[in-house]
Structures are given as C-alpha cells and as structure tokens.
Design an enzyme around this catalytic site. Structure first.
Site, short mmCIF file in Angstrom:
data_model
loop_
_atom_site.label_atom_id
_atom_site.label_comp_id
_atom_site.label_asym_id
_atom_site.label_seq_id
_atom_site.Cartn_x
_atom_site.Cartn_y
_atom_site.Cartn_z
N ASN A 7 0.85 -1.19 0.00
CA ASN A 7 0.00 0.00 0.00
C ASN A 7 0.90 1.25 0.00
OD1 ASN A 7 -1.45 2.25 1.05
ND2 ASN A 7 -3.08 0.87 1.69
N ASP A 9 -0.12 4.50 -0.10
CA ASP A 9 -0.82 5.74 0.28
C ASP A 9 0.09 6.76 0.95
OD1 ASP A 9 -3.12 4.51 -0.57
OD2 ASP A 9 -3.96 4.22 1.44
N HIS A 10 0.95 6.26 1.84
CA HIS A 10 1.67 7.22 2.69
C HIS A 10 2.89 7.83 2.02
CE1 HIS A 10 -1.34 6.76 5.57
NE2 HIS A 10 -1.18 5.44 5.60
N HIS A 43 -5.60 3.70 -1.71
CA HIS A 43 -6.93 4.09 -1.21
C HIS A 43 -7.22 5.50 -1.70
CE1 HIS A 43 -9.68 4.46 2.62
NE2 HIS A 43 -10.30 4.82 1.52
N ARG A 45 -9.33 8.30 -1.21
CA ARG A 45 -10.31 8.78 -0.22
C ARG A 45 -11.13 9.92 -0.80
NH1 ARG A 45 -10.41 8.15 5.32
NH2 ARG A 45 -9.15 6.42 6.05
N ARG A 49 -6.90 12.95 0.67
CA ARG A 49 -5.84 13.39 1.58
C ARG A 49 -4.48 12.82 1.21
NH1 ARG A 49 -7.50 10.19 7.07
NH2 ARG A 49 -9.45 11.29 6.70
N HIS A 50 -4.47 11.66 0.54
CA HIS A 50 -3.16 11.15 0.08
C HIS A 50 -3.21 10.86 -1.43
CE1 HIS A 50 -5.18 7.51 1.41
NE2 HIS A 50 -4.85 7.66 2.68
N GLU A 70 -8.68 0.65 -3.09
CA GLU A 70 -9.53 0.72 -1.89
C GLU A 70 -10.40 1.95 -2.02
OE1 GLU A 70 -7.16 0.88 1.60
OE2 GLU A 70 -6.33 -1.09 1.30
N THR A 100 -7.07 6.73 10.03
CA THR A 100 -6.93 5.59 9.12
C THR A 100 -8.21 4.78 9.20
OG1 THR A 100 -5.56 3.66 8.59
CG2 THR A 100 -5.81 4.19 10.91
N THR A 101 -8.31 3.73 8.38
CA THR A 101 -9.53 2.92 8.37
C THR A 101 -9.60 2.17 9.71
OG1 THR A 101 -9.08 2.66 6.03
CG2 THR A 101 -10.85 1.32 6.94
N GLU A 151 -11.35 -9.23 3.08
CA GLU A 151 -10.07 -8.87 3.71
C GLU A 151 -10.34 -8.68 5.19
OE1 GLU A 151 -7.40 -6.25 1.71
OE2 GLU A 151 -6.50 -5.55 3.58
N HIS A 194 -3.79 -4.44 7.80
CA HIS A 194 -3.91 -3.22 8.61
C HIS A 194 -3.01 -3.31 9.84
CE1 HIS A 194 -5.31 0.48 10.38
NE2 HIS A 194 -5.83 0.73 9.21
N GLY A 216 1.08 -1.39 4.35
CA GLY A 216 1.50 -0.09 3.85
C GLY A 216 2.30 0.75 4.83
N HIS A 217 1.62 1.25 5.85
CA HIS A 217 2.20 2.28 6.72
C HIS A 217 3.57 1.87 7.27
CE1 HIS A 217 2.69 4.61 10.47
NE2 HIS A 217 2.19 5.58 9.73
N1 PXP Z 1 -5.98 -3.14 3.96
C1 PXP Z 1 -6.92 -2.17 3.98
C2 PXP Z 1 -8.28 -2.51 3.50
C3 PXP Z 1 -6.61 -0.86 4.42
O1 PXP Z 1 -7.57 0.09 4.43
C4 PXP Z 1 -5.29 -0.56 4.79
C5 PXP Z 1 -4.93 0.82 5.22
O2 PXP Z 1 -5.16 1.72 4.19
C6 PXP Z 1 -4.34 -1.60 4.73
C7 PXP Z 1 -4.72 -2.88 4.34
C8 PXP Z 1 -2.91 -1.36 5.08
O3 PXP Z 1 -2.79 -0.96 6.41
P1 PXP Z 1 -1.40 -0.40 6.91
O4 PXP Z 1 -1.13 0.84 6.12
O5 PXP Z 1 -1.65 -0.13 8.36
O6 PXP Z 1 -0.37 -1.46 6.68
#
Ligand code: PXP
Length: 244
Positions: A7, A9-10, A43, A45, A49-50, A70, A100-101, A151, A194, A216-217
C-alpha cells in the site's frame, strides 16, 4: 503462495504535506514491484488526503502489477472504478475525521447499501473484496452478497501487540484464524491487513487459508531508514519464512 500487496498511500501523504510531485507514489509502486510485491494497493479517499485521481490514472497506465483500489461505497468512487476497471476493488468504511480505516465495514447492517456496489463492480469484471472484521456474521453476509474476497482487519491484533497484551493478541489471532477457515470453506478468497509490521506479520502469514496480505504504513515508515526495496524484501522474506 501468500501474495503481498504493498500500500503506497503514505508516500502520497508525505508528498501532499508540501504539494508538488515528490515523493512520487508511482515510483514507490515501481520499486515495490521490483522488490517482490505481488500487487499495489491504493486508497482513493473522498477528501483526497493522500492518493489523488491522477495517481490512480498513472498507476493504471504505468504499473504492470495488479492494482487493488480501496474505496468507500459511494457513487463517485463507483464511477471512478468502473471507468478504470482496476484488477480489484476493496470496499472499506470511510469517515472523514478518522486518521486511518479504523474498523471493518459492517456489511450486515449496511447490506442494502453495499450489495448493489458489489454487484455492479463484479459485473464489470472487477474482483470485489470487502474489508471486514474477523466475525462469522460478516463472513456469511459477504458470501451471500456474492463478493469473491474478504479482507480481514488485523488492526485489533496489531493494537494488542503495541499494548504488549499477549492474551489479547492470542485472542485476536484465534479470531483471524477461525475467520480465515470459515471464509475459505465458503469459497471466498481470504486476505488480511492493517497495521502489520515485521514483529506481527509472522503469525498472520502462517494462517494457511490466507491468500494475500496488504501492508503499507509500516513499510513506508521503514523505508525512511532502510529504503523501500529493503523494507519490501525483508517483509517478503518474513512472509515466506512463516509459510515454510
Ligand atoms: N488493507 C486495507 C483494506 C486498508 O484500508 C489498509 C490501510 O489503508 C491496509 C490494508 C494497510 O494498512 P497499513 O497501512 O496499516 O499497513
């Protein structure tokens, strides 16, 4: 084999902190692909935001790996998904004020709203995933709705790890294991993600019914210290070890 979706996003979060084009999430996606990622997750959004619309355009055009988009179940996002036709869409809950989600989508309570999105995305040939808690009711509803993937939200397990609460970790891991077995037995492909880190990924990756992890993060944070290639390669190695 357990696939790893990275992921990105960040990378976009850091870019957007200053505006401009650096660091580029598409470049990160390319490096993740070169380092053994099996897919890219992003993702889009509602508040952008990202990840932005132009990031999605470029990910679709420039990256060969499957894109897992996402998104929230809204008419705007549905239109974007149907226009791009990514490999997969993962429907997630979205609150503007959240960082975050925070939890899974309550597809049991939201059935009448979510089911038409699942149907329209699936009819367009897009693999539909529902991001849910490891809960037997949610899994049964996902099957009835005709989703092909669930998921499982690993946030509660990872939060317990951060709190150093071994008992809660074991409880949440058990729930993830039972949900993976249940989902698989119902013919769903089961993913998880997540909050996963080097310290928490192994027990989750060892669950044999899981087909994909989305992370991701932690990887983007770790990339500050070790570079993205090494962060992804190390995570891949831990996943492979857990499966061996
Ligand atoms: N899966 C889903 C559905 C998510 O929404 C996210 C966070 O955007 C992730 C996985 C990845 O989470 P993380 O960034 O905490 O690893």
């Amino acid at each position: 084999m357990l696939r790893l979706g990275v992921n990105i996003d960040h990378v976009a979060t850091i870019r957007n902190a200053r505006g401009g084009a650096h660091p580029d999430p598409v470049r990160a996606a390319r490096q993740a692909a070169e380092s053994g990622a099996d897919g890219i997750t992003a993702h889009l959004r509602e508040d952008r935001r990202h990840i932005t619309d132009s990031d999605i355009d470029r990910l679709m055009a420039e990256i060969d790996l499957p894109l897992n988009l996402e998104m929230a179940a809204t008419p705007e996002m549905l239109e974007i998904a149907l226009r791009h036709k990514p490999h997969a869409v993962c429907l997630v809950p979205e609150k503007r004020e959240e960082r975050t989600t925070e939890g899974g989508l309550d597809i049991a309570a939201g059935h009448n709203h979510i089911a038409p999105y699942v149907r329209q995305l699936a009819e367009a040939g897009i693999r539909v995933s529902l991001f849910i808690e490891a809960d037997p009711v949610q899994i049964a509803v996902a099957e009835a709705m005709g989703a092909s993937v669930v998921e499982l939200h690993t946030g509660a397990y990872c939060e317990a790890a951060i709190a150093g609460d071994a008992k809660a970790m074991a409880l949440h891991l058990k729930r993830l294991q039972l949900a993976a077995t249940d989902g698989h037995a119902r013919g769903l492909e089961v993913h998880a993600g997540h909050g996963l880190t080097y310290d928490t990924v192994r027990p989750v990756a060892a669950i044999p019914e899981l087909a994909e992890l989305n992370i991701g993060h932690f990887l983007i944070g770790e990339a500050i210290f070790r570079g993205l290639r090494e962060a992804v390669t190390t995570m891949r190695g831990l996943i492979a070890e857990a499966r061996a």
